[in-house]
Design a protein around this motif. Structure first.
Motif, mmCIF file in Angstrom:
data_model
loop_
_atom_site.group_PDB
_atom_site.id
_atom_site.type_symbol
_atom_site.label_atom_id
_atom_site.label_comp_id
_atom_site.label_asym_id
_atom_site.label_seq_id
_atom_site.Cartn_x
_atom_site.Cartn_y
_atom_site.Cartn_z
ATOM 1 N N ASN A 142 0.776 -1.233 0.000
ATOM 2 C CA ASN A 142 0.000 0.000 0.000
ATOM 3 C C ASN A 142 0.813 1.292 0.000
ATOM 4 O O ASN A 142 0.261 2.355 -0.245
ATOM 5 C CB ASN A 142 -0.968 -0.002 1.180
ATOM 6 C CG ASN A 142 -2.007 -1.082 1.026
ATOM 7 O OD1 ASN A 142 -2.748 -1.099 0.056
ATOM 8 N ND2 ASN A 142 -2.028 -2.019 1.949
ATOM 9 N N TYR A 143 2.106 1.201 0.273
ATOM 10 C CA TYR A 143 2.887 2.441 0.348
ATOM 11 C C TYR A 143 4.051 2.499 -0.626
ATOM 12 O O TYR A 143 4.691 3.521 -0.759
ATOM 13 C CB TYR A 143 3.377 2.675 1.779
ATOM 14 C CG TYR A 143 2.228 2.753 2.758
ATOM 15 C CD1 TYR A 143 1.171 3.639 2.554
ATOM 16 C CD2 TYR A 143 2.171 1.925 3.852
ATOM 17 C CE1 TYR A 143 0.106 3.696 3.428
ATOM 18 C CE2 TYR A 143 1.105 1.976 4.739
ATOM 19 C CZ TYR A 143 0.080 2.868 4.523
ATOM 20 O OH TYR A 143 -0.979 2.919 5.386
ATOM 21 N N ASN A 144 4.345 1.404 -1.320
ATOM 22 C CA ASN A 144 5.397 1.441 -2.332
ATOM 23 C C ASN A 144 4.799 1.844 -3.678
ATOM 24 O O ASN A 144 3.754 1.343 -4.068
ATOM 25 C CB ASN A 144 6.052 0.064 -2.478
ATOM 26 C CG ASN A 144 7.262 -0.076 -1.594
ATOM 27 O OD1 ASN A 144 7.619 0.842 -0.869
ATOM 28 N ND2 ASN A 144 7.889 -1.228 -1.647
ATOM 29 N N ASN A 145 5.465 2.724 -4.377
ATOM 30 C CA ASN A 145 5.087 3.108 -5.741
ATOM 31 C C ASN A 145 3.650 3.609 -5.865
ATOM 32 O O ASN A 145 2.985 3.358 -6.865
ATOM 33 C CB ASN A 145 5.316 1.932 -6.711
ATOM 34 C CG ASN A 145 6.733 1.424 -6.645
ATOM 35 O OD1 ASN A 145 7.669 2.211 -6.625
ATOM 36 N ND2 ASN A 145 6.892 0.123 -6.579
ATOM 37 N N ASP A 150 -2.697 8.813 -2.726
ATOM 38 C CA ASP A 150 -3.145 7.427 -2.529
ATOM 39 C C ASP A 150 -2.661 6.871 -1.186
ATOM 40 O O ASP A 150 -3.402 6.171 -0.493
ATOM 41 C CB ASP A 150 -2.653 6.522 -3.670
ATOM 42 C CG ASP A 150 -3.419 6.763 -4.962
ATOM 43 O OD1 ASP A 150 -4.496 7.408 -4.924
ATOM 44 O OD2 ASP A 150 -2.926 6.318 -6.014
ATOM 45 N N LYS A 151 -1.421 7.174 -0.837
ATOM 46 C CA LYS A 151 -0.877 6.719 0.447
ATOM 47 C C LYS A 151 -1.685 7.297 1.610
ATOM 48 O O LYS A 151 -2.067 6.576 2.538
ATOM 49 C CB LYS A 151 0.592 7.136 0.595
ATOM 50 C CG LYS A 151 1.542 6.394 -0.308
ATOM 51 C CD LYS A 151 2.960 6.921 -0.136
ATOM 52 C CE LYS A 151 3.938 6.232 -1.063
ATOM 53 N NZ LYS A 151 5.318 6.686 -0.870
ATOM 54 N N TYR A 152 -1.936 8.596 1.551
ATOM 55 C CA TYR A 152 -2.674 9.242 2.643
ATOM 56 C C TYR A 152 -4.122 8.742 2.684
ATOM 57 O O TYR A 152 -4.673 8.507 3.762
ATOM 58 C CB TYR A 152 -2.626 10.769 2.510
ATOM 59 C CG TYR A 152 -3.265 11.464 3.692
ATOM 60 C CD1 TYR A 152 -2.712 11.350 4.964
ATOM 61 C CD2 TYR A 152 -4.426 12.207 3.548
ATOM 62 C CE1 TYR A 152 -3.298 11.968 6.057
ATOM 63 C CE2 TYR A 152 -5.015 12.823 4.643
ATOM 64 C CZ TYR A 152 -4.444 12.707 5.895
ATOM 65 O OH TYR A 152 -5.032 13.309 6.979
ATOM 66 N N LEU A 175 5.623 7.110 5.445
ATOM 67 C CA LEU A 175 5.110 6.990 4.082
ATOM 68 C C LEU A 175 6.196 7.195 3.016
ATOM 69 O O LEU A 175 5.952 7.006 1.829
ATOM 70 C CB LEU A 175 3.971 7.996 3.858
ATOM 71 C CG LEU A 175 2.724 7.779 4.715
ATOM 72 C CD1 LEU A 175 1.716 8.900 4.497
ATOM 73 C CD2 LEU A 175 2.102 6.426 4.428
ATOM 74 N N GLY A 176 7.388 7.621 3.456
ATOM 75 C CA GLY A 176 8.486 7.829 2.518
ATOM 76 C C GLY A 176 8.307 9.064 1.655
ATOM 77 O O GLY A 176 8.697 9.084 0.486
ATOM 78 N N ILE A 177 7.703 10.097 2.242
ATOM 79 C CA ILE A 177 7.467 11.359 1.517
ATOM 80 C C ILE A 177 7.892 12.526 2.407
ATOM 81 O O ILE A 177 8.203 12.342 3.581
ATOM 82 C CB ILE A 177 5.965 11.518 1.134
ATOM 83 C CG1 ILE A 177 5.069 11.458 2.385
ATOM 84 C CG2 ILE A 177 5.559 10.444 0.130
ATOM 85 C CD1 ILE A 177 3.593 11.639 2.134
ATOM 86 N N SER A 181 4.795 17.406 1.096
ATOM 87 C CA SER A 181 3.936 16.593 0.226
ATOM 88 C C SER A 181 2.736 16.064 0.993
ATOM 89 O O SER A 181 1.617 16.036 0.477
ATOM 90 C CB SER A 181 4.711 15.402 -0.341
ATOM 91 O OG SER A 181 5.758 15.844 -1.154
ATOM 92 N N LEU A 182 2.968 15.645 2.240
ATOM 93 C CA LEU A 182 1.878 15.125 3.059
ATOM 94 C C LEU A 182 0.862 16.224 3.362
ATOM 95 O O LEU A 182 -0.346 16.008 3.267
ATOM 96 C CB LEU A 182 2.421 14.520 4.360
ATOM 97 C CG LEU A 182 1.377 13.948 5.314
ATOM 98 C CD1 LEU A 182 0.492 12.908 4.636
ATOM 99 C CD2 LEU A 182 2.060 13.343 6.542
#
Length: 195
Positions: A142-145, A150-152, A175-177, A181-182
């Motif tokens: 759910n959190y890669n690519n 979409d992640k949030y 989330l790797g952002i 961005s968040l």
């Protein structure tokens, strides 16, 4: 004393009342303030903990000195760097509280004693490991690519506790952002549609 912990053990359905009582005596309570370490990277991984109240984050520090958060754990969850605990090696990550937290912890010797005395604990640990694996699979799926929005969106739908209890900075790392961005994604999702 350990009502939350004993209730959890009872809910597994595999331990007798005597086994629960025996087990609870081996886990010692530790009160940690927000920001305290339960386990520190590059130090011996001495404990498995059960979170009775509060929350923790697990992370490693990258070459630039930035935290890369890999998971959060809340009430009724076990927490450790399991591989390093079993091998009695130094931890590859830190586990730190994000709220004032009460953890019932057991050291390696007592854990070995517990497994030898209460065979049903193997079922408890198996269940904990399966849940851990499932959480890691969900994270990768759910959190890669995926886009930031979409992640949030996934967090809001499936893990709303993260939005309620985790800082924007920590959530962005997970989330790797970037935080920016968040914040933008939050604005896009929460902004009312104007016709």
């Amino acid at each position: 004393m350990t009502d939350v912990f004993e209730n959890y053990l009872s809910s597994t359905g595999v331990l007798s009342a005597e086994e629960i009582n025996f087990s609870a005596k081996l886990f010692k309570p530790i009160h940690l303030k927000k920001g305290d370490f339960f386990i520190q990277e590059d130090e011996s991984c001495c404990y498995i903990g059960f979170i009775a109240n509060g929350a923790v984050k697990a992370y490693a520090i990258d070459k630039e000195g930035k935290e890369n958060i890999t998971c959060f754990k809340f009430e009724n969850e076990f927490v450790t760097s399991f591989q390093e605990f079993v091998k009695q090696e130094n931890s590859k990550r830190s586990i730190r509280t994000i709220e004032d937290t009460l953890i019932y912890r057991i050291n390696f010797q007592d854990y070995q004693h517990l497994l030898s005395q209460v065979i049903a604990w193997n079922e408890v640990i198996k269940s904990v490991m399966e849940k851990e694996y499932s959480q890691k699979e969900d994270y990768l799926l759910n959190y890669n690519n995926k886009s930031t929005v979409d992640k949030y969106h996934h967090i809001l739908s499936n893990e709303p506790m993260l939005v309620q209890r985790v800082t924007t900075q920590d959530l962005a790392s997970y989330l790797g952002i970037t935080q920016r961005s968040l914040t933008r994604a939050k604005g896009q999702i929460h902004r009312p549609n104007i016709l």
